[in-house]
Scaffold this active site. Structure first.
Site, PDB file in Angstrom:
ATOM      1  N   ARG A 104      26.663 -31.895  28.893  1.00 37.54           N
ATOM      2  CA  ARG A 104      26.301 -31.910  27.674  1.00 37.54           C
ATOM      3  C   ARG A 104      26.428 -32.660  27.942  1.00 37.54           C
ATOM      4  NH1 ARG A 104      25.382 -29.158  21.837  1.00 37.54           N
ATOM      5  NH2 ARG A 104      23.492 -29.189  22.188  1.00 37.54           N
ATOM      6  N   HIS A 131      16.929 -33.240  24.951  1.00 40.57           N
ATOM      7  CA  HIS A 131      16.934 -31.938  24.915  1.00 40.57           C
ATOM      8  C   HIS A 131      16.243 -30.799  25.299  1.00 40.57           C
ATOM      9  CE1 HIS A 131      20.125 -28.658  23.604  1.00 40.57           C
ATOM     10  NE2 HIS A 131      19.783 -28.792  22.440  1.00 40.57           N
ATOM     11  N   GLN A 134      15.920 -27.359  24.098  1.00 35.92           N
ATOM     12  CA  GLN A 134      15.748 -26.726  23.244  1.00 35.92           C
ATOM     13  C   GLN A 134      14.305 -26.692  23.106  1.00 35.92           C
ATOM     14  OE1 GLN A 134      18.019 -26.179  20.750  1.00 35.92           O
ATOM     15  NE2 GLN A 134      16.105 -25.319  19.954  1.00 35.92           N
ATOM     16  N   ASP A 219      15.180 -32.196  12.843  1.00 38.78           N
ATOM     17  CA  ASP A 219      16.159 -32.764  12.972  1.00 38.78           C
ATOM     18  C   ASP A 219      17.647 -33.338  12.207  1.00 38.78           C
ATOM     19  OD1 ASP A 219      18.877 -32.224  14.357  1.00 38.78           O
ATOM     20  OD2 ASP A 219      18.370 -33.288  16.038  1.00 38.78           O
ATOM     21  N   CYS A 259      16.351 -26.994  14.996  1.00 43.90           N
ATOM     22  CA  CYS A 259      17.668 -26.536  16.351  1.00 43.90           C
ATOM     23  C   CYS A 259      18.716 -26.699  16.009  1.00 43.90           C
ATOM     24  CB  CYS A 259      16.923 -27.536  17.412  1.00 43.90           C
ATOM     25  SG  CYS A 259      18.206 -29.205  16.757  1.00 43.90           S
ATOM     26  N   ARG A 287      17.232 -19.719  22.585  1.00 48.48           N
ATOM     27  CA  ARG A 287      17.634 -20.160  22.824  1.00 48.48           C
ATOM     28  C   ARG A 287      18.041 -19.128  24.795  1.00 48.48           C
ATOM     29  NH1 ARG A 287      20.346 -25.011  22.037  1.00 48.48           N
ATOM     30  NH2 ARG A 287      20.538 -25.471  24.475  1.00 48.48           N
TER      31      ARG A 287
HETATM   32  N1  NVA Z   1      20.218 -34.585  17.395  1.00 54.48           N
HETATM   33  C1  NVA Z   1      21.006 -34.088  18.115  1.00 54.48           C
HETATM   34  C2  NVA Z   1      21.054 -32.282  18.040  1.00 54.48           C
HETATM   35  C3  NVA Z   1      21.677 -31.385  18.106  1.00 54.48           C
HETATM   36  C4  NVA Z   1      21.871 -29.825  18.951  1.00 54.48           C
HETATM   37  C5  NVA Z   1      22.288 -34.331  18.364  1.00 54.48           C
HETATM   38  O1  NVA Z   1      22.042 -35.260  19.714  1.00 54.48           O
HETATM   39  O2  NVA Z   1      23.481 -34.132  17.756  1.00 54.48           O
HETATM   40  N1   CP Z   2      20.683 -26.674  19.082  1.00 53.26           N
HETATM   41  C1   CP Z   2      21.612 -26.806  19.211  1.00 53.26           C
HETATM   42  O1   CP Z   2      21.703 -26.778  21.138  1.00 53.26           O
HETATM   43  O2   CP Z   2      22.731 -26.472  19.459  1.00 53.26           O
HETATM   44  P1   CP Z   2      24.300 -26.323  19.725  1.00 53.26           P
HETATM   45  O3   CP Z   2      24.795 -27.989  19.631  1.00 53.26           O
HETATM   46  O4   CP Z   2      25.042 -25.648  18.611  1.00 53.26           O
HETATM   47  O5   CP Z   2      24.214 -26.505  21.317  1.00 53.26           O
END
Ligand code: NVA
Ligand code: CP
Length: 306
Positions: A104, A131, A134, A219, A259, A287
């Protein structure tokens, strides 16, 4: 032999994605029936998290344990990668000890560079661009509840962010029409839009996007790494809140997905996750199942005994 990676939904064929979702549904059933299924005994997943996570970390870690293997959490605070060891060197070393690596990160190029030097599969656990894990869970949730998503209409309301980019890829791979309602200047990346062609349409009015849609998703308005823009975004995105009333403009069979984490009173109304059309908790659970199917596909089982 170079390893197979999952950095984007485009790394699989539509047929493979369909099989992955079917397998995720089977693995969910095995778990519900408490059937022991440990094909990845002795296998180890490394998980590099440069951003916070609840669902992604837990689902990968629990998933590996349930499949008989283990997962190791690596934070940039504790690794040499975090102190500037080159990505390529880190990939070479880590992939000699691990059987797969989940990352990540911020720049998507971190993933592609790591993957280029890794002997083992690399999985995108979220980047600034995409992502894909997801979307496996999102597609599983829709298909479980409503059957095939092919030919259906999906509405994305809000920021043209990493999740939105991934919905654009999903539209191509799962064969649905996508309408995106976002403010001017917050569109998804042009390269993703260009690849999707006619399948994806940008509109400004959330009601126009949602009209007759079978799936509505949104989101957060401020993604990880954009915290300094939060106040400006809060004001700009106000007309893009998804509420029960907005869902009423969709098809009567509509489901709503988020998500998570969610900000009630911002991208969704206070009560939206309590609406029977909202399936965010099933989506979060999926997930686990979807990524177990992915791990089963990518990670070679250790079958041989000495
Ligand atoms: N768009 C959000 C998704 C979190 C799962 C982010 O990148 O923070
Ligand atoms: N939806 C998702 O990826 O959640 P987290 O940021 O908690 O991993």
């Amino acid at each position: 032999m170079s390893a197979r990676h999952f950095l984007s939904l485009m790394d699989c064929t539509p047929q493979e994605l369909g099989s992955l979702i079917r397998r995720a549904i089977e693995l969910k059933d095995l778990r519900k029936r408490s059937v022991l299924f440990e094909p990845l005994k002795n296998r180890v997943l490394g998980m590099i998290f440069e951003k916070a996570s609840t669902r992604t970390r837990l689902s990968f870690e629990a998933g590996m344990i349930q499949l008989g293997g283990q997962a190791i959490f690596l934070s940039p605070r504790d690794t040499q990668l975090g102190r500037g060891e080159p990505i390529a060197d880190s990939a070479k070393v880590m992939s000699r000890m691990l059987d797969a690596v989940m990352i990540r990160t911020f720049a998507h190029s971190t993933l592609t560079e790591f993957a280029a030097h890794s002997q083992v599969p690399v999985i995108n656990g979220l980047s600034d661009d995409l992502h894909p894990c997801q979307l496996l869970a999102d597609m599983q949730t829709f298909i479980e509840q409503r059957g095939s998503i092919a030919g259906k209409t999906v509405a994305w309301v809000g920021d043209g962010n990493n999740m939105c980019n991934t919905y654009i890829e999903a539209a191509q791979q799962f064969d649905f029409q996508l309408r995106i309602a976002c403010p001017q200047g917050y569109e998804p990346k042009a390269e993703f839009l260009a690849a999707a062609g006619e399948r994806v349409r940008i509109v400004r009015d959330p009601r126009e996007a949602v009209a007759g849609a079978h799936l509505v998703s949104t989101d957060v308005w401020t993604s990880m790494g954009q915290e300094e823009e939060a106040a400006e975004r809060l004001a700009l995105f106000k007309p893009y809140q998804v509420s029960r009333a907005l869902l009423d403009a969709a098809d009567p069979s509509v489901i709503f997905l988020h998500c998570l984490p969610a900000h009630r009173g911002e991208e969704i109304s206070e009560d939206l996750l309590d609406d029977p059309r909202a399936l965010a908790w099933d989506q979060a659970e999926n997930r686990l199942h979807a990524q177990k199917a992915l791990l089963e596909l990518l990670v070679e089982p250790a079958y041989h005994h000495a």
